[in-house]
Design a protein around this motif. Sequence first.
Motif, PDB file in Angstrom:
ATOM      1  N   MET A 243       1.677  -3.520  -2.234  1.00  0.00           N
ATOM      2  CA  MET A 243       1.754  -2.259  -1.506  1.00  0.00           C
ATOM      3  C   MET A 243       2.879  -2.307  -0.475  1.00  0.00           C
TER       4      MET A 243
ATOM      5  N   TYR B 114      -2.413   2.971  -3.919  1.00  0.00           N
ATOM      6  CA  TYR B 114      -2.401   2.017  -2.820  1.00  0.00           C
ATOM      7  C   TYR B 114      -3.715   1.249  -2.720  1.00  0.00           C
TER       8      TYR B 114
ATOM      9  N   ILE C  62       5.615   0.719  -0.657  1.00  0.00           N
ATOM     10  CA  ILE C  62       5.308   1.841   0.230  1.00  0.00           C
ATOM     11  C   ILE C  62       6.587   2.423   0.822  1.00  0.00           C
TER      12      ILE C  62
END
Length: 115
Positions: A94, A86, A98
């Motif tokens: 990201m 990350y 995520i």
Amino acid sequence: MTDKFHLALSISNIKNLIPITLDIDKSQYNSWAHLFKQHCKAYDVIDHIITPDADSSSSTTSSTNETTSKTALWYSLDVLVLQWIYTIISNGLMNQIIEGESTAANARITKHLSR
């Protein structure tokens, strides 16, 4: 019982070691992946992104406390490797990868690292 300090825990800023920020709009994935894999090998956490072969794992018997300790360390290291990922990718990328309860191995950005 002696707790061993894992070398990967000494990394305070992975960006100092991997200067490439992976961005979806740029074509530097191969360089980024190569550097990331090399650092994971050097810090003995490569098994968090590339699953070892079943044949290469040993089948030794260990005590329950030792197994619990190893499991706790493994999960801590896995979170650390995921944080590294990350940290060295763009915010846009990201936000696309995520996921809750993700592991480093199943982060979508690492799916091609085993090549």
